[in-house]
Design an enzyme around this catalytic site. Structure first.
Site, PDB file in Angstrom:
ATOM      1  N   ASP A   1     -21.073  54.761 -47.552  1.00  0.00           N
ATOM      2  CA  ASP A   1     -19.657  54.670 -46.469  1.00  0.00           C
ATOM      3  C   ASP A   1     -18.563  55.343 -47.306  1.00  0.00           C
ATOM      4  OD1 ASP A   1     -18.725  52.631 -44.904  1.00  0.00           O
ATOM      5  OD2 ASP A   1     -16.972  51.771 -46.632  1.00  0.00           O
TER       6      ASP A   1
ATOM      7  N   ARG B   1     -17.556  54.287 -54.671  1.00  0.00           N
ATOM      8  CA  ARG B   1     -16.926  55.618 -54.563  1.00  0.00           C
ATOM      9  C   ARG B   1     -17.477  57.412 -54.195  1.00  0.00           C
ATOM     10  NH1 ARG B   1     -13.378  53.263 -53.070  1.00  0.00           N
ATOM     11  NH2 ARG B   1     -11.087  53.283 -53.624  1.00  0.00           N
TER      12      ARG B   1
ATOM     13  N   GLU C   1     -14.731  63.327 -48.579  1.00  0.00           N
ATOM     14  CA  GLU C   1     -14.275  62.187 -47.465  1.00  0.00           C
ATOM     15  C   GLU C   1     -12.523  62.748 -46.833  1.00  0.00           C
ATOM     16  OE1 GLU C   1     -15.204  57.975 -48.822  1.00  0.00           O
ATOM     17  OE2 GLU C   1     -13.088  57.771 -48.724  1.00  0.00           O
TER      18      GLU C   1
ATOM     19  N   HIS D   1     -16.158  54.427 -44.721  1.00  0.00           N
ATOM     20  CA  HIS D   1     -15.271  54.294 -45.932  1.00  0.00           C
ATOM     21  C   HIS D   1     -14.911  52.504 -44.712  1.00  0.00           C
ATOM     22  CE1 HIS D   1     -13.176  54.617 -49.774  1.00  0.00           C
ATOM     23  NE2 HIS D   1     -13.334  53.464 -49.027  1.00  0.00           N
ATOM     24  N   GLN D   2     -15.639  51.700 -43.749  1.00  0.00           N
ATOM     25  CA  GLN D   2     -15.092  50.894 -43.649  1.00  0.00           C
ATOM     26  C   GLN D   2     -15.987  49.835 -44.401  1.00  0.00           C
ATOM     27  OE1 GLN D   2     -18.655  51.271 -39.910  1.00  0.00           O
ATOM     28  NE2 GLN D   2     -17.811  49.466 -39.560  1.00  0.00           N
TER      29      GLN D   2
END
Ligand code: NAD
Length: 336
Positions: A259, A235, A264, A296-297
């Site tokens: 990521d 996170r 975000e 965030h993949q």
């Protein structure tokens, strides 16, 4: 049951529709994320289905409660976006996807380590441009390096197992001892200062809690090895991004793979390629040659999406039929 599915992308629709049709739910797909502004769209739906960046704060929760919503089905593991105390006061229950292919995230974290170490992102651009120079592309053997893993739960353990396969030494930090971690052999639990002091690579796999917010900050970075590689697939809030930018400028952090990013919610999952991005911290971050940021993949494999959709529908079934739901979130996010 009628369910308002927020933050719905084509891939969510495809898999949920194919599985949901057999369960008798009426899924209404809404592209917008759920927040105080869009809460009105949930009016009349007994359940909403949301994703990582939907903001279920007190204002949003009061609005959806007034519209008749009584259940939140999260299509993710982390639930830091839900004000559980207010939800409970309003009689809204929430359930998450407690577990889905942990391999998806762990394998992605390893991908970031490999790409950053061997500069694959830079080599890809160079060869397309006819530049076959190796200057600046040197990496190091992973074998024998020390990897620090913060959070040795489902994802952290698999990350540890893969790095063990490369021949790395593993240092773990967690409140909860995972015997499968120590069983790896070249793995031991240590306190955080020892992990920071000795790790060549640090990967974050703990949840975001009040205790872990900005776990990586100027003070903890000071304790790290010069040139350390830092990976965050957990996170964004685990990292104080401005402190990390200072450490990249000062060459304390030698490589950074993200990521997730604290701000975000304003960026990720959307195509902003024709926009001017207003977030100066993010824009500075992506100028470094030794930084890779992805949107965030890490979870995004067909296996994980199928697991997520099936569990989400199970949770909706349990709520509709008044059964106990094993994935119901009953505790606020606090450390174990
Ligand atoms: P998990 O619950 O199996 O493991 C988390 C571990 O963190 C547990 O062992 C727990 O004891 C430990 N922990 C809790 N507080 C801690 C602290 N203060 N310090 C150190 N360790 C602490 O969860 P998981 O399935 O392995 O997921 C880990 C995290 O990955 C999630 O919290 C989520 O935020 C993130 N995640 C990201 C993606 C993505 O696509 N990037 C996808 C899924 C999950």
């Amino acid at each position: 049951m009628r369910v308002a599915v927020f933050s719905a992308k084509a891939y969510d629709r495809e898999i949920l529709e194919s599985l949901g049709a057999t369960r008798g739910h009426e899924l209404v797909f809404i592209e917008e994320s759920l927040n105080a502004r869009t809460a009105v769209l949930a009016a009349g739906f007994p359940a909403v289905c949301v994703f990582v960046n939907d903001q279920l704060d007190a204002t949003t929760l009061r609005a959806i409660a007034a519209g008749g919503t009584r259940f939140i089905a999260l299509r993710c593991t982390g639930y830091n976006g839900v004000d559980l105390k207010t939800a409970a006061e309003l009689g809204i229950r929430a359930a998450r996807v407690a577990a889905y292919s942990p391999f998806s995230v762990a394998e992605f974290a390893v991908g970031l380590v490999l790409a950053l170490n061997r500069k694959i992102h830079r080599a890809y651009n160079r060869t397309r441009d006819g530049n076959f120079s190796l200057e600046g592309l040197m990496g190091f053997d992973l074998r024998g390096r020390t990897v620090g893993i913060i959070g040795t739960g489902k994802i952290g353990l698999i990350f540890a197992q893969i790095m063990h396969g490369f021949g790395c030494q593993l240092l773990g930090y967690d409140h909860r001892i995972n015997p499968q971690f120590t069983a790896l052999g070249a793995a031991q639990y240590v306190e955080l200062p020892e992990l920071f002091e000795n790790a060549d690579i640090i990967s974050l796999h703990c949840p975001l809690t009040p205790e872990t917010r900005h776990l990586i900050n100027a003070d903890t970075i000071d304790q790290m090895k010069r040139g350390v590689m830092l990976i965050n697939t957990s996170r964004g809030g685990l990292i104080d991004t401005e402190a990390v930018i200072d450490a990249l400028k000062g060459k304390i952090i030698g490589a950074l793979g993200l990521d997730v990013y604290e701000q975000e919610a304003d960026l990720f999952f959307e195509d902003l390629s024709n926009e001017i991005i207003q977030d100066d911290v993010f824009e500075r971050l992506v100028t470094f040659p030794n930084v890779i940021v992805t949107g965030h993949q890490a979870f995004f494999t067909e296996d994980a999406l199928r697991d997520i959709a099936e569990t989400t529908l199970d949770n909706l079934d349990d709520f509709e039929q008044g059964r106990p739901c094993p994935n119901e979130i009953t505790q606020p996010l606090v450390s174990a």
